[in-house]
Scaffold this active site. Structure first.
Site, short mmCIF file in Angstrom:
data_model
loop_
_atom_site.label_atom_id
_atom_site.label_comp_id
_atom_site.label_asym_id
_atom_site.label_seq_id
_atom_site.Cartn_x
_atom_site.Cartn_y
_atom_site.Cartn_z
N GLY A 117 47.37 37.41 25.96
CA GLY A 117 46.35 36.39 26.08
C GLY A 117 45.98 36.10 27.52
CG HIS A 118 43.74 36.98 30.20
ND1 HIS A 118 44.60 36.99 31.27
CD2 HIS A 118 43.46 38.29 29.93
CE1 HIS A 118 44.83 38.23 31.65
NE2 HIS A 118 44.15 39.04 30.85
CG ASP B 207 45.45 31.42 34.19
OD1 ASP B 207 45.99 31.56 33.07
OD2 ASP B 207 44.76 32.32 34.71
NE ARG C 204 51.36 47.82 39.29
CZ ARG C 204 50.70 46.81 38.75
NH1 ARG C 204 51.37 45.77 38.29
NH2 ARG C 204 49.37 46.84 38.67
CB ILE D 26 39.20 32.45 27.18
CG1 ILE D 26 38.13 32.00 26.18
CG2 ILE D 26 39.67 33.86 26.89
CD1 ILE D 26 36.87 32.83 26.24
#
Length: 356
Positions: free
Chosen positions: A138-139, A169, A40, A141
């Protein structure tokens, strides 16, 4: 003779940000694919992560080495139109938006397949493209927490411990994406058709719970926090502080290695059978290990060859002759100030990568 890489001639459109997608696209680029990263206006968030060197994020540079960057506003119809020629000749698309976002922009799998039926479209998300949690933020963790993996060893409630790696990830996003993209390429060789790949970072976290799943599903009792042999319940697989504060990583699971370890440290005979009282054995081992420095222990464990090593800080590991000789750091990355540093090691065999 020219060194032809296995993915040479393939075009990847990378719509991803941060870690999972960019790392997956990096591995494809390292194997010879042409990768165009769509960003972007103003660039992606990772481009502002410290450290900034010569105005450039070193983290961003590591994850996007060898890619071309094309700046487009995907909310602009004129900018989206610029993508059509690229979509027409692309082999692979990787995106990491929440489910439905690309479709609303007219860039979903069905939209791209209408232009190019051979396109392999890989969507990476936290919980997948379907299901009650599909749109949940979310991530890492959150993903390891939601799947039972983090509960297997979060440490004491008063001081919970986070893993030193972003497991979901990388092992739930990047690696499965690359694996399934390569499978889709193989399938396309046979059918001539592309594919839609739904990568949920949470899904593979159950793979990491393989032992706990076997115990619970087949044995009838799921392990409680800290009970698994490989997360701290066994004195044979544990971290022990040495006198100088460095940690000794003991992985002496098999009996021959355990006996070799016990002999190397001079453990009293009454503690060697760790089935009787694992905690007592662990305490006895800890006292002995704490009596000497890591420098004193290192040659002892090396001679014993008992699956025990000194935990190395990262800066020491980079200088380890073994990893240097293996060529992990021969590929180079030029930073914004002109300095060269080792490029990010990726699990692509050297024969499939470009010459350094």
């Amino acid at each position: 003779m020219k060194n032809t890489q296995p993915l040479e001639g393939l075009l990847v459109l990378d719509f991803t940000t941060l870690l999972p997608g960019p790392l997956a696209a990096l591995m494809l680029a390292e194997a010879g694919a042409e990768v165009i990263k769509i960003e972007r206006p103003g660039g992606e968030d990772m481009a502002r992560f410290p450290p900034l060197v010569g105005g450039q994020s070193a983290v961003y540079a590591m994850l996007n080495r060898g890619k071309q960057v094309l700046t487009l506003d995907l909310k602009s119809e004129a900018d989206r139109a610029k993508l059509k020629p690229l979509i027409a000749r692309a082999d692979i698309v990787i995106e990491q938006f929440r489910p439905g976002v690309m479709a609303r922009l007219g860039l979903g799998y069905d939209d791209m397949r209408a232009i190019n039926r051979k396109i392999i479209y890989c969507a990476i998300s936290g919980y997948g493209q379907s299901g009650p949690r599909a749109h949940e933020a979310g991530h890492d963790i959150n993903y390891i927490g939601a799947t039972g993996l983090l509960d297997l060893q979060p440490g004491p409630a008063s001081q919970p411990v986070l893993p030193p790696a972003l497991i979901a990830d990388i092992a739930g996003g990047s690696f499965p994406a690359v694996i399934n993209i390569l499978l889709a390429l193989r399938a396309r060789d046979r059918s001539g058709e592309g594919a839609f790949i739904d990568i949920a970072m949470t899904d593979a976290m159950f793979t990491f719970g393989w032992y706990a799943l076997a115990l619970g599903l087949a044995g009838g009792r799921f392990p409680k926090s800290g009970e698994l042999q490989l997360v701290g319940s066994s004195p044979r697989y544990r971290l022990y502080p040495a006198k100088d504060g460095k940690l000794v990583a003991c992985g002496a699971l098999e009996q021959k290695f355990w006996e070799g370890f016990c002999a190397a440290i001079g453990l009293a005979p009454e503690f060697i059978d760790d089935r009787r009282d694992p905690n007592a054995t662990a305490e006895a081992v800890a006292q002995i290990v704490a009596s000497r420095s890591s420098g004193e222990w290192a040659p002892i464990f090396a001679k014993a060859d008992c699956c025990t090593t000194i935990v190395a800080p990262l800066e020491e590991a980079l200088r380890d002759p073994h990893f240097v000789e293996r060529g992990l750091f021969v590929q180079r990355l030029t930073l914004g100030d002109g300095r060269d540093i080792p490029a990010l090691p990726v699990p692509v065999d050297p024969q499939f990568r470009a010459k350094p």
